[in-house]
Each structure stands twice: as C-alpha cells, then as structure tokens.
Scaffold this motif. Structure first.
Motif, short mmCIF file in Angstrom:
data_model
loop_
_atom_site.label_atom_id
_atom_site.label_comp_id
_atom_site.label_asym_id
_atom_site.label_seq_id
_atom_site.Cartn_x
_atom_site.Cartn_y
_atom_site.Cartn_z
N ARG A 311 0.05 3.88 -5.55
CA ARG A 311 -0.01 4.22 -4.12
C ARG A 311 0.46 3.05 -3.26
O ARG A 311 1.15 3.26 -2.26
N ASP A 312 0.06 1.85 -3.64
CA ASP A 312 0.49 0.67 -2.87
C ASP A 312 2.01 0.52 -2.93
O ASP A 312 2.65 0.17 -1.92
N TYR A 313 2.59 0.76 -4.08
CA TYR A 313 4.04 0.65 -4.24
C TYR A 313 4.77 1.68 -3.38
O TYR A 313 5.75 1.35 -2.68
N ILE A 314 4.29 2.91 -3.40
CA ILE A 314 4.90 3.96 -2.59
C ILE A 314 4.76 3.63 -1.10
O ILE A 314 5.69 3.86 -0.30
N ALA A 315 3.63 3.08 -0.72
CA ALA A 315 3.42 2.69 0.69
C ALA A 315 4.43 1.63 1.12
O ALA A 315 4.95 1.67 2.25
N LYS A 316 4.71 0.68 0.24
CA LYS A 316 5.70 -0.36 0.56
C LYS A 316 7.10 0.24 0.70
O LYS A 316 7.87 -0.14 1.60
N LEU A 317 7.44 1.18 -0.16
CA LEU A 317 8.73 1.86 -0.04
C LEU A 317 8.82 2.64 1.27
O LEU A 317 9.88 2.67 1.91
N ALA A 318 7.71 3.24 1.66
CA ALA A 318 7.69 3.99 2.92
C ALA A 318 7.89 3.05 4.11
O ALA A 318 8.58 3.40 5.09
N GLN A 319 7.29 1.87 4.06
CA GLN A 319 7.46 0.89 5.14
C GLN A 319 8.92 0.46 5.28
O GLN A 319 9.39 0.16 6.38
N LYS A 320 9.65 0.46 4.18
CA LYS A 320 11.06 0.08 4.19
C LYS A 320 11.98 1.29 4.44
O LYS A 320 13.19 1.17 4.35
N SER A 321 11.37 2.45 4.70
CA SER A 321 12.11 3.70 4.94
C SER A 321 12.93 4.14 3.73
O SER A 321 13.93 4.86 3.87
N ILE A 322 12.53 3.71 2.56
CA ILE A 322 13.19 4.14 1.33
C ILE A 322 12.70 5.54 0.94
O ILE A 322 13.45 6.34 0.36
N VAL A 323 11.44 5.81 1.27
CA VAL A 323 10.87 7.12 0.99
C VAL A 323 10.07 7.59 2.20
O VAL A 323 9.70 6.80 3.07
N SER A 324 9.83 8.89 2.22
CA SER A 324 8.80 9.46 3.10
C SER A 324 7.72 10.01 2.17
O SER A 324 8.04 10.55 1.10
N THR A 325 6.48 9.86 2.55
CA THR A 325 5.42 10.26 1.63
C THR A 325 4.24 10.84 2.38
O THR A 325 3.94 10.45 3.52
N THR A 326 3.57 11.79 1.74
CA THR A 326 2.43 12.49 2.33
C THR A 326 1.34 12.63 1.28
O THR A 326 1.63 12.95 0.12
N MET A 327 0.10 12.40 1.69
CA MET A 327 -1.04 12.60 0.81
C MET A 327 -1.70 13.93 1.14
O MET A 327 -2.04 14.19 2.30
N VAL A 328 -1.84 14.78 0.16
CA VAL A 328 -2.52 16.06 0.33
C VAL A 328 -3.85 16.00 -0.41
O VAL A 328 -3.89 15.94 -1.65
N SER A 337 -18.06 22.84 -6.51
CA SER A 337 -18.02 22.42 -5.11
C SER A 337 -19.21 21.53 -4.75
O SER A 337 -19.12 20.67 -3.87
N ARG A 338 -20.31 21.68 -5.46
CA ARG A 338 -21.50 20.88 -5.18
C ARG A 338 -21.32 19.43 -5.62
O ARG A 338 -22.04 18.54 -5.16
N GLN A 339 -20.35 19.19 -6.50
CA GLN A 339 -20.10 17.82 -6.95
C GLN A 339 -19.28 17.03 -5.94
O GLN A 339 -19.30 15.80 -5.95
N ASN A 340 -18.52 17.74 -5.09
CA ASN A 340 -17.72 17.09 -4.05
C ASN A 340 -16.82 15.99 -4.62
O ASN A 340 -16.81 14.85 -4.16
N LEU A 341 -16.05 16.34 -5.63
CA LEU A 341 -15.15 15.39 -6.27
C LEU A 341 -13.78 15.47 -5.59
O LEU A 341 -13.02 16.41 -5.80
N LEU A 342 -13.48 14.48 -4.79
CA LEU A 342 -12.25 14.48 -4.01
C LEU A 342 -11.08 13.96 -4.84
O LEU A 342 -11.20 13.00 -5.59
N ASP A 343 -9.95 14.61 -4.69
CA ASP A 343 -8.73 14.19 -5.38
C ASP A 343 -7.56 14.45 -4.44
O ASP A 343 -7.75 14.91 -3.31
N GLY A 344 -6.36 14.15 -4.91
CA GLY A 344 -5.21 14.39 -4.05
C GLY A 344 -3.90 14.28 -4.80
O GLY A 344 -3.83 13.75 -5.92
N ILE A 349 9.41 11.73 -1.09
CA ILE A 349 10.83 12.10 -1.09
C ILE A 349 11.66 10.84 -0.87
O ILE A 349 11.43 10.08 0.08
N TYR A 350 12.60 10.61 -1.77
CA TYR A 350 13.50 9.47 -1.62
C TYR A 350 14.62 9.81 -0.65
O TYR A 350 15.25 10.85 -0.78
N SER A 351 14.82 8.92 0.33
CA SER A 351 15.81 9.19 1.38
C SER A 351 16.99 8.24 1.31
O SER A 351 17.03 7.33 0.49
#
Length: 351
Positions: A311-328, A337-344, A349-351
């Motif tokens: 994630r840190d690497y992708i964030a650095k690429l996004a800062q350099k406008s090499i990629v656009s990225t979204t976390m879902v 559902s009672r465990q509330n285990l979050l994931d994503g 996208i490489y631009s």
C-alpha cells in the motif's frame, strides 16, 4: 460411527449398523461424506438386508470437529435456492468453530466434491454462464454454511466485476485494442478457481464478442488440479488457463513470458501470498508487463498487515501521478457480521 473405506474395499452392513453411521467415499481416505441414499447405493455398492439406506449420513469431512449445529447436504441445497444476498453465516447455520480464519485439512477436496455433486444433474444442460453461476453459488453456500475459506466471495466479486468492466471499456477505446484485440487477464493465486471463473464469466456475459484469455498462476500443485477441474466444470477452459508457477524453476516473469501472447497485462488480480505482492508487482513492472492502462486489483489490503509495504508503494506511485488508486472497504469474505472483520480491495490504474 464412522467407517473409512480404502480404495476398492468391500464391506457389508446390516440395516442396524448402517442406520447411524458416516461413510467416506473417496480415493483419498477421509475426503468427503455424502448424505444421499442413491449416491451411497451407486458409489459404495451397499446391499443391506432390507432396501433401506440411511438418509442422515453426515455431510462432513472426517477431520472436522463434531458440529454443534450439523450441516446436512439438504441444508446446503436449501440455501442454494435462496438469493445470494439473503444468505449469511448466521442464517446458513455455520458452526462457529468453522468461522473466519479457521482452516481444516482437505477442505478444498471436500469443496470440490460438494460442487461436483450439486452440479451433476445439470452438467449436460447448462451452458458456460449457467454452470459458472451454479459453481460460484455452490462455493458461496459451502463457505457460508459449512466451512470458511478465502475465496473473494460475492460482495468483493461485485467490486472486481465493476473494475473489470472499467478495464475492458478503457481497452476497447485504446490503440492497443485496434493493434491486437486480445484482452489479457492475469491472476496470481488460483486457489480453487473461484476468481478465475467469476472474471471469465463476467467477460463472457458482458462482452461475448471480446477476444480474451485469463492466465491464473498457482504455486500449490493440489490447488492447480482443483482449479482446473472447477474451470472445466464451468465450461470455461477455452478462456482460462491454470498455470503451475514453480518458483524453484522459473521466475514469475519467465512463466508469464512463456504463456502470455504479448508482454502486457490488461487486468491483474493479486490474491496470493501477501508477503510477495510488492516484489511480484515490481518484477512485472521491470519485465514490461505492467504498462499504461493496466488495471490492478489487490485483495486483503486492509485485513493483512503484511500488505502495508504494498500500500505504501502504491501511495508513492500515486503521489508521482504514475497511478490512480482507490481503496474499497469490504468485510472479510464469508465472515460473520458480528465479528466486524474489515477488509478491502485496492484498485489501481497505471496512467
């Protein structure tokens, strides 16, 4: 009472001894159990003194703990008839001991047996779309009703499908599509073939005339065989190739070069060993497989702490406008559902 059959073994039971027992039918001992009397008749040739075959044989892997809430085949089949969005681990009566992030030996073999059995009477009449949908639903029901497994699941699957559609639309508008109309998908981590079937089915449904192929790489020899069988059952083997990626013999790039029609990936799904997401991505970048327009979906980026460097690497690429990225953000697949285990899933996208 449980009797394990060795391959080719013959055994005779009286109605009394056959009334409350579990029967294992498999080339590999303790592989899968069935609760269908007709199946038992044909598969293990039981000839009791009376024409009564027990119908409540437990549908469970031998290595599973005793269920506090038994899961029968009929219960799983009942769940299959419900809309997907109405099925939850609680409604499916999955034993809590088999919940999120629990693992049991031979679960993958048991899953395949479950899928094959549920599809058996429809295999001739179903087309590739129907077969694929039946398999995906069967896997979902198994994971919700019997044992948690780490397929992407229905909710995350919708995210991957939407991102795939976006990728194909961009591809069709690009010069690449005019020069070479082959849309190439690569998946790292076949596991049991769920994602490969989901993605290939989506392309066939939405873009039936699109020339495409999906290459799914897996390091585990057993999972390769299971994935191949799943894809075959889905009637998608013309569009999906499962590849054994033996890293002891070949690098990732070498494997890709040997199989891909060109050194470019249009859609990439990362869902394999979490500690190699980043190294594998960099290797593919250096090999020229990741180019402008490449869409990358990376699963488990919130749940797994091993993916912070990715994630840190992708964030650095996004800062350099090499990629656009979204976390879902999503919940962990098949989790209570009672465990509330979050994931994503991180969509890049490489631009």
């Amino acid at each position: 009472n449980t009797h394990i059959f060795a391959k080719g073994e013959k055994q005779t039971f009286t109605p009394t001894t056959a009334t409350n027992m579990s029967v294992c039918v498999s080339d590999t001992p303790a592989l899968d159990f069935r609760s269908d009397s007709n199946y038992l008749k044909s598969a293990i040739k039981i000839r009791p003194l009376q024409e009564k075959i027990p119908t409540q044989v437990s549908y469970a892997n031998l290595y599973f703990d005793e269920f506090s809430r038994p899961t029968s085949r009929q219960n799983l089949l009942t769940l299959l008839a419900k809309p997907s969005e109405k099925i939850s681990p609680e409604q499916a009566r999955r034993d809590p001991k088999n919940g999120a992030w629990t693992f049991k030996p031979d679960t993958e073999d048991d899953l395949l047996a479950h899928v094959e059995y549920g599809l058996a009477e429809h295999i001739e009449s179903f087309n590739e779309i129907d077969s694929s949908e039946a398999i995906l639903r069967s896997i979902d029901v198994y994971c919700l009703g019997k044992q948690w497994m780490f397929h992407v699941g229905r909710e995350k699957g919708e995210v991957l499908k939407g991102f795939l559609r976006e990728s194909i639309e961009a591809f069709l508008l690009s010069a690449t599509a005019r020069a070479d109309p082959m849309f190439v998908l690569v998946e790292l981590g076949s596991y049991c073939g769920y994602s490969a079937i989901l993605l290939a089915k989506t392309v066939r449904e939405m873009y039936p005339n699109l020339k495409f192929h999906l290459y799914s790489l897996e390091t585990n020899k057993k999972f390769v065989k299971i994935s191949e069988r799943m894809v075959q059952l889905a009637k998608l083997d013309s569009y999906v190739t499962i590849i054994r990626n033996d890293l002891r013999k070949h690098s990732l790039n070498k494997t890709l070069m040997d199989h891909l029609p060109q050194p470019k990936i249009d859609y990439l799904l990362l869902d394999h060993d979490k500690d190699v997401y980043l190294s594998n991505l960099k290797e593919m970048e250096n090999g020229g497989f990741i180019q402008k327009g490449t869409h990358i979906a990376a699963d488990n980026v919130i749940f797994s702490p091993l993916l912070k460097p990715y994630r840190d690497y992708i964030a650095k690429l996004a800062q350099k406008s090499i990629v656009s990225t979204t976390m879902v953000e999503q919940k962990l697949e098949y989790s209570d559902s009672r465990q509330n285990l979050l994931d994503g899933i991180e969509l890049t996208i490489y631009s």
